[in-house]
Motif scaffolding. Structure first.
Motif, PDB file in Angstrom:
ATOM      1  N   GLU A  91      -4.050   2.579  -4.921  1.00 20.81           N
ATOM      2  CA  GLU A  91      -3.801   2.192  -3.530  1.00 20.81           C
ATOM      3  C   GLU A  91      -2.457   1.510  -3.293  1.00 20.81           C
ATOM      4  O   GLU A  91      -2.119   1.224  -2.155  1.00 20.81           O
ATOM      5  CB  GLU A  91      -4.917   1.264  -3.038  1.00 20.81           C
ATOM      6  CG  GLU A  91      -6.253   1.949  -2.924  1.00 20.81           C
ATOM      7  CD  GLU A  91      -7.328   1.056  -2.330  1.00 20.81           C
ATOM      8  OE1 GLU A  91      -7.040  -0.103  -1.953  1.00 20.81           O
ATOM      9  OE2 GLU A  91      -8.476   1.519  -2.237  1.00 20.81           O
ATOM     10  N   ALA A 111       4.716   1.498   0.767  1.00 17.84           N
ATOM     11  CA  ALA A 111       5.535   1.987  -0.343  1.00 17.84           C
ATOM     12  C   ALA A 111       6.466   3.095   0.137  1.00 17.84           C
ATOM     13  O   ALA A 111       7.649   3.127  -0.233  1.00 17.84           O
ATOM     14  CB  ALA A 111       4.647   2.492  -1.469  1.00 17.84           C
ATOM     15  N   GLY A 112       5.941   3.987   0.961  1.00 21.54           N
ATOM     16  CA  GLY A 112       6.779   5.053   1.505  1.00 21.54           C
ATOM     17  C   GLY A 112       7.953   4.500   2.288  1.00 21.54           C
ATOM     18  O   GLY A 112       9.094   4.952   2.138  1.00 21.54           O
ATOM     19  N   SER A 132       1.124   2.678  -8.164  1.00 16.25           N
ATOM     20  CA  SER A 132       0.392   3.892  -8.516  1.00 16.25           C
ATOM     21  C   SER A 132       1.169   5.168  -8.172  1.00 16.25           C
ATOM     22  O   SER A 132       0.721   6.261  -8.501  1.00 16.25           O
ATOM     23  CB  SER A 132      -0.975   3.922  -7.827  1.00 16.25           C
ATOM     24  OG  SER A 132      -0.819   4.032  -6.437  1.00 16.25           O
ATOM     25  N   TYR A 133       2.326   5.024  -7.518  1.00 21.28           N
ATOM     26  CA  TYR A 133       3.156   6.197  -7.232  1.00 21.28           C
ATOM     27  C   TYR A 133       3.556   6.842  -8.550  1.00 21.28           C
ATOM     28  O   TYR A 133       3.943   6.155  -9.496  1.00 21.28           O
ATOM     29  CB  TYR A 133       4.445   5.781  -6.508  1.00 21.28           C
ATOM     30  CG  TYR A 133       4.470   6.086  -5.038  1.00 21.28           C
ATOM     31  CD1 TYR A 133       5.131   7.198  -4.550  1.00 21.28           C
ATOM     32  CD2 TYR A 133       3.859   5.242  -4.124  1.00 21.28           C
ATOM     33  CE1 TYR A 133       5.183   7.472  -3.198  1.00 21.28           C
ATOM     34  CE2 TYR A 133       3.903   5.496  -2.767  1.00 21.28           C
ATOM     35  CZ  TYR A 133       4.567   6.615  -2.319  1.00 21.28           C
ATOM     36  OH  TYR A 133       4.618   6.881  -0.984  1.00 21.28           O
ATOM     37  N   CYS A 171       0.851  -1.190   0.000  1.00 23.66           N
ATOM     38  CA  CYS A 171       0.000   0.000   0.000  1.00 23.66           C
ATOM     39  C   CYS A 171       0.889   1.244   0.000  1.00 23.66           C
ATOM     40  O   CYS A 171       2.116   1.159   0.049  1.00 23.66           O
ATOM     41  CB  CYS A 171      -0.913  -0.009   1.225  1.00 23.66           C
ATOM     42  SG  CYS A 171      -0.042   0.304   2.777  1.00 23.66           S
ATOM     43  N   LEU A 172       0.270   2.403  -0.020  1.00 18.12           N
ATOM     44  CA  LEU A 172       1.038   3.642  -0.081  1.00 18.12           C
ATOM     45  C   LEU A 172       1.862   3.869   1.189  1.00 18.12           C
ATOM     46  O   LEU A 172       2.976   4.385   1.120  1.00 18.12           O
ATOM     47  CB  LEU A 172       0.109   4.823  -0.366  1.00 18.12           C
ATOM     48  CG  LEU A 172      -0.598   4.739  -1.721  1.00 18.12           C
ATOM     49  CD1 LEU A 172      -1.557   5.916  -1.899  1.00 18.12           C
ATOM     50  CD2 LEU A 172       0.383   4.644  -2.870  1.00 18.12           C
ATOM     51  N   GLN A 173       1.330   3.472   2.357  1.00 18.97           N
ATOM     52  CA  GLN A 173       2.109   3.573   3.599  1.00 18.97           C
ATOM     53  C   GLN A 173       3.368   2.724   3.495  1.00 18.97           C
ATOM     54  O   GLN A 173       4.475   3.190   3.770  1.00 18.97           O
ATOM     55  CB  GLN A 173       1.275   3.100   4.799  1.00 18.97           C
ATOM     56  CG  GLN A 173       2.114   2.921   6.061  1.00 18.97           C
ATOM     57  CD  GLN A 173       1.383   2.146   7.146  1.00 18.97           C
ATOM     58  OE1 GLN A 173       0.926   2.745   8.085  1.00 18.97           O
ATOM     59  NE2 GLN A 173       1.301   0.835   7.025  1.00 18.97           N
ATOM     60  N   SER A 229       7.158  11.541  -8.101  1.00 19.34           N
ATOM     61  CA  SER A 229       7.264  11.351  -6.648  1.00 19.34           C
ATOM     62  C   SER A 229       8.421  10.429  -6.300  1.00 19.34           C
ATOM     63  O   SER A 229       9.169  10.680  -5.357  1.00 19.34           O
ATOM     64  CB  SER A 229       5.970  10.747  -6.094  1.00 19.34           C
ATOM     65  OG  SER A 229       4.912  11.624  -6.259  1.00 19.34           O
ATOM     66  N   ILE A 279       1.906   0.594  -4.471  1.00 18.19           N
ATOM     67  CA  ILE A 279       3.188   1.177  -4.867  1.00 18.19           C
ATOM     68  C   ILE A 279       3.263   1.438  -6.369  1.00 18.19           C
ATOM     69  O   ILE A 279       3.893   2.400  -6.799  1.00 18.19           O
ATOM     70  CB  ILE A 279       4.375   0.313  -4.383  1.00 18.19           C
ATOM     71  CG1 ILE A 279       5.709   1.054  -4.537  1.00 18.19           C
ATOM     72  CG2 ILE A 279       4.391  -1.036  -5.079  1.00 18.19           C
ATOM     73  CD1 ILE A 279       6.884   0.379  -3.856  1.00 18.19           C
TER      74      ILE A 279
END
Length: 146
Positions: free
Chosen positions: A107, A86-87, A111-112, A82-84, A116, A109
């Motif tokens: 929702e 992925a960060g 899709s980053y 997820c994006l969390q 970014s 990684i």
């Protein structure tokens, strides 16, 4: 047995041990295919929405290595991060991610935006290997929860 087969075997063991948890499981290997860390989700068990398997596995690997980055590793996980997550993956500079179930559009990684990711000066290789057995376990879990 290669690391993808090891992952899938271990994932089956873990989902049977955690029937009430989201069936997300993550392993991190070094470049010699040695397992550094693994973790199952703890979201349902802990009632903490941040305790994803990727975050927990990253924390264990960082502690084991006593390092800030995991540059010579591969992260294998059941569901696209997820994006969390992925960060966290981008921050610790994991170079390769393999996953078996794609996230919903926007929702995960994948899709980053390229912009970014380039701002963080790290662009991991993403590999999706779709596995119906894993996808079906996620569908079954969420169908029962909703």
């Amino acid at each position: 047995m290669d690391i993808l087969e090891k992952f899938q075997t271990r994932w089956f063991d873990r989902i049977n041990s955690h029937p009430d948890e989201i069936p997300s499981f993550t392993q991190i290997y070094d470049t010699n295919s040695e397992l550094l860390s693994e973790s199952f989700n703890l979201v349902e068990h802990s009632l903490n929405a941040t305790l994803h398997s990727e975050i927990l596995a990253i924390e264990k690997a960082l502690t084991l290595r006593s390092e800030k980055y995991l540059m010579e590793t591969i992260l294998i996980t059941a569901l696209e991060p997820c994006l969390q997550c992925a960060g966290a993956i981008l921050r610790v500079k994991i170079p390769e991610i393999v996953y078996f179930v794609p996230a919903k559009p926007g929702e995960g990684i994948s899709s980053y935006s390229t912009e970014s990711i380039y701002l963080l000066n790290h662009f991991p290789k993403l590999t999706l290997i779709e596995k119906d057995v894993i996808k079906n376990k996620f569908r079954e879990f969420f169908r029962e929860k909703r």
